[in-house]
Scaffold this motif. Structure first.
Motif, PDB file in Angstrom:
ATOM      1  N   LEU A 239      60.520   7.955  67.152  1.00 47.47           N
ATOM      2  CA  LEU A 239      60.121   7.773  68.558  1.00 47.47           C
ATOM      3  C   LEU A 239      59.021   8.792  68.886  1.00 47.47           C
ATOM      4  N   MET A 240      59.195  10.023  68.372  1.00 46.12           N
ATOM      5  CA  MET A 240      58.190  11.060  68.631  1.00 46.12           C
ATOM      6  C   MET A 240      56.860  10.722  67.943  1.00 46.12           C
ATOM      7  N   THR A 241      56.931  10.147  66.754  1.00 44.21           N
ATOM      8  CA  THR A 241      55.709   9.710  66.061  1.00 44.21           C
ATOM      9  C   THR A 241      54.955   8.698  66.922  1.00 44.21           C
ATOM     10  N   ASP A 242      55.704   7.752  67.480  1.00 45.16           N
ATOM     11  CA  ASP A 242      55.080   6.721  68.314  1.00 45.16           C
ATOM     12  C   ASP A 242      54.510   7.332  69.594  1.00 45.16           C
ATOM     13  N   ILE A 243      55.243   8.299  70.154  1.00 42.44           N
ATOM     14  CA  ILE A 243      54.768   8.985  71.360  1.00 42.44           C
ATOM     15  C   ILE A 243      53.450   9.702  71.064  1.00 42.44           C
ATOM     16  N   ARG A 244      53.396  10.390  69.927  1.00 43.36           N
ATOM     17  CA  ARG A 244      52.170  11.123  69.574  1.00 43.36           C
ATOM     18  C   ARG A 244      50.984  10.170  69.416  1.00 43.36           C
ATOM     19  N   ALA A 245      51.248   9.026  68.749  1.00 41.15           N
ATOM     20  CA  ALA A 245      50.163   8.059  68.548  1.00 41.15           C
ATOM     21  C   ALA A 245      49.670   7.524  69.890  1.00 41.15           C
ATOM     22  N   ALA A 246      50.601   7.263  70.804  1.00 45.09           N
ATOM     23  CA  ALA A 246      50.222   6.711  72.114  1.00 45.09           C
ATOM     24  C   ALA A 246      49.368   7.708  72.896  1.00 45.09           C
ATOM     25  N   ILE A 247      49.731   8.998  72.832  1.00 45.67           N
ATOM     26  CA  ILE A 247      48.930  10.012  73.542  1.00 45.67           C
ATOM     27  C   ILE A 247      47.541  10.105  72.912  1.00 45.67           C
ATOM     28  N   GLU A 248      47.522  10.145  71.574  1.00 45.73           N
ATOM     29  CA  GLU A 248      46.229  10.240  70.876  1.00 45.73           C
ATOM     30  C   GLU A 248      45.290   9.121  71.287  1.00 45.73           C
ATOM     31  N   GLU A 249      45.896   7.938  71.471  1.00 46.52           N
ATOM     32  CA  GLU A 249      45.066   6.770  71.771  1.00 46.52           C
ATOM     33  C   GLU A 249      44.911   6.545  73.271  1.00 46.52           C
ATOM     34  N   GLY A 250      45.360   7.508  74.073  1.00 50.86           N
ATOM     35  CA  GLY A 250      45.159   7.439  75.517  1.00 50.86           C
ATOM     36  C   GLY A 250      45.868   6.290  76.199  1.00 50.86           C
TER      37      GLY A 250
ATOM     38  N   GLY B  59      51.268   3.205  79.528  1.00 47.19           N
ATOM     39  CA  GLY B  59      51.696   1.850  79.177  1.00 47.19           C
ATOM     40  C   GLY B  59      52.775   1.857  78.109  1.00 47.19           C
ATOM     41  N   PHE B  60      52.606   2.732  77.124  1.00 47.34           N
ATOM     42  CA  PHE B  60      53.597   2.850  76.053  1.00 47.34           C
ATOM     43  C   PHE B  60      54.961   3.203  76.630  1.00 47.34           C
ATOM     44  N   LYS B  61      54.964   4.175  77.542  1.00 45.09           N
ATOM     45  CA  LYS B  61      56.221   4.627  78.140  1.00 45.09           C
ATOM     46  C   LYS B  61      56.893   3.487  78.895  1.00 45.09           C
ATOM     47  N   GLU B  62      56.139   2.783  79.714  1.00 47.54           N
ATOM     48  CA  GLU B  62      56.729   1.689  80.499  1.00 47.54           C
ATOM     49  C   GLU B  62      57.330   0.631  79.585  1.00 47.54           C
ATOM     50  N   GLU B  63      56.582   0.260  78.548  1.00 51.19           N
ATOM     51  CA  GLU B  63      57.036  -0.773  77.616  1.00 51.19           C
ATOM     52  C   GLU B  63      58.300  -0.314  76.882  1.00 51.19           C
TER      53      GLU B  63
END
Lengths: 378, 378
Positions: free
Chosen positions: A348-359, A363-367
């Protein structure tokens, strides 16, 4: 050294470099209270489940096997055969939640061991000495974690004392790190913001501890009984007063939803016993929510806990098999669920990091929050 | 197909080919009672510790999760994700040792489940049907394991009935293997020699079951209370009357010394709960004897359980760490000890096979037995 790579709203994507390697944040620390993750998980399993930092508990290791024995054996890293970062808590939380008959004075706290009842004194210096003996990568300052429902006057007095304790921690750690036989002369110190749900006390405390130029800062005394909304409100108000160029650690938190919300409020270190404790009870996480493997509907379910999951459980075993193990009280059932849950949290943290990196964090959080409610809606 | 590669005295070095792969004998089967080895050991761990055959218990799997469920899930191999040989016992031993209030008749045995007390009937046909549903590589015949101290008359009656049950087992298995939806149409059947410590009854029984041309033969009803010398005496007398060109399995045995002595009497299959049960209690095997890791002298011992051991525990962790885990009741301590003990047993068998191949078994046995007493002498 903490280096922000990208921000997205208040969410931070950073790298934290330590003597035991670099941590990619936001990160979830995997809790191994007594130098082992509960559920028969060994340090040799951690590579496979994506663990970046292990967290051990100072109080527990002080009472058993004893921090002096661990120092004699070369420190905690060598003891548990783990060469990546370890964070140790200060013992404060356990002293205030687990130990019996405690007495708080300016010097520190006298309390009884939960194992054999013998009297122990722990103050800022003792906590630093124990953590120095353990040789962890990051030591936490000794603080009072006041009761959730304490009144304003109690909290103010407690926070003032915790601040004085922090100054003593900093001084003692500098002394310990300079000793010739210290296990980890590069040990770092994180301070802890306290103040219950009184934002003004917390903000004032945050400002004062920020001036001490520590290696990182934690928000403590949350997830101890207040509502999620109260917790998010504290973060909204307090995190802006902690140094943005240092890691910010929300202690003891929390559910996947808590983590998603807190990253959005500038937090980048987390730890929680949920994945291992829930795993031992057959409660396992998926992106569609948490499921209880004891449920009869999984008796003949040949699917893995989560389709597509790369964990050692899902790659090899079905829900039906794991459920059988849990029902039969086979330890293996607990181990497989804990491995799955920690893999879930770490990724989950890996996905969170990728979402922040990609700005695209909002949206990622809501989904992610929406998907997590799938099973609840069925 | 069983092929003897070499004999050395009465010791046999052989290969046993099954539909799930070839087994090198003498072999120690690793016990996973309810489709998992106790101590949080998964089938994915078994390659690393040298397991050739896994053994599961028919009675336990019949009562939970149920053999019909396992058949529905594709059989035991698929259920536990293990593609090498599995031997299932007949359920007989558990019926006579574990279940409550049993009643033996010519048809079979009525008894109570040890889990919820419900009434179960099991006879030769039922045992074969359950084992067929599990789809194990080798099924064991349904027999009565008579009490160690039963009198001659009881034993003679029991053995006569067990022989009649064996004929029914053979017939039922042939029928089951020919069904279109059977899990393993190549399932093999081993018969079991019984007779307590009455050698003449055992020899007579051995001769009669040998005529049935089964896939292998076991010596059962030993290690149930008689002395080691009585057991060796039975083997000396009985094994010569079992087919030499078939595998010979000594059920439920035993200590490393028992195995060394029994290989020397022509046995090539073994199983025992000692390595996993002792491991869970911190008793670990070394070539110099068994040690108890709870002993205070291991508190700061940085050596592995056994120097030079290639197991996942010894390769990574010290006696001091494992002792700490055991003292703290961390499951990981049990897992590491069980992995070590099974590795020890499996590799004792490797050494035994090499010694037979090289025609030096007698000397190897004497040396191994002598070394095993080292710790006792200290």
């Amino acid at each position: 050294m903490y280096k922000i790579l990208k921000t997205d709203g208040r969410a931070k994507r950073a790298e934290f470099t330590t003597v035991h390697g670099t941590v990619q944040t936001p990160v979830f620390m995997n809790v191994g209270t007594v130098a082992a993750i509960k559920g028969a998980v060994a340090t040799t399993d951690l590579q496979q489940i994506g663990t970046q930092i292990e967290l051990s508990n100072t109080y527990h290791l002080h009472v058993r096997p004893g921090d002096k024995i661990i120092k004699q054996l070369g420190g905690l890293h060598k003891f548990m055969n783990w060469d990546k970062p370890i964070l140790t808590d200060s013992g404060g939380f356990q002293v205030f939640s687990l130990a019996g008959l405690r007495k708080i004075k300016e010097e520190g706290v006298t309390f009884q061991s939960h194992i054999d009842g013998h009297k122990i004194f722990m103050g800022p210096e003792e906590s630093m000495q124990i953590q120095s003996n353990l040789g962890s990568t990051i030591a936490m300052a000794f603080d009072e974690c006041a009761p959730a429902k304490a009144d304003r006057k109690y909290i103010q007095n407690s926070v003032d004392r915790t601040y004085r304790w922090l100054e003593r921690c900093k001084k003692e750690m500098a002394r310990l790190n300079s000793l010739p036989d210290t296990v980890n002369p590069d040990q770092m110190l994180f301070g802890i913001d306290q103040g219950g749900v009184f934002n003004d006390i917390r903000i004032d405390h945050a400002k004062r501890i920020s001036e001490l130029d520590l290696d990182g800062y934690a928000v403590g005394g949350l997830a101890v009984g207040e509502t999620h909304e109260e917790m998010y409100d504290v973060l909204d108000n307090v995190v802006p007063y902690l140094p943005q160029d240092k890691p910010t650690y929300l202690m003891g938190v929390g559910t996947p939803a808590n983590i998603l919300e807190s990253v959005d409020r500038g937090i980048d270190f987390f730890d929680c016993v949920y994945p291992s404790r829930n795993g031992r009870h057959g409660h396992v996480y998926t992106k569609f929510g948490k499921i209880n493997l004891f449920n009869a509907k999984y008796e003949t379910d040949t699917a893995p806990i989560e389709e597509g999951c790369g964990c050692p459980c899902c790659q090899n075993y079905s829900r039906a098999y794991v459920r059988h193990l849990l029902k039969a009280k086979e330890m293996l059932g607990m181990r497989l669920c804990v491995l799955h849950n920690l893999y879930y949290y770490n990724h989950l943290m890996t996905d969170i990091r990728a979402a922040i990196e990609e700005g695209r964090y909002a949206g990622f959080k809501e989904e992610a929050l929406y998907q997590m409610k799938t099973y609840d809606k069925q």
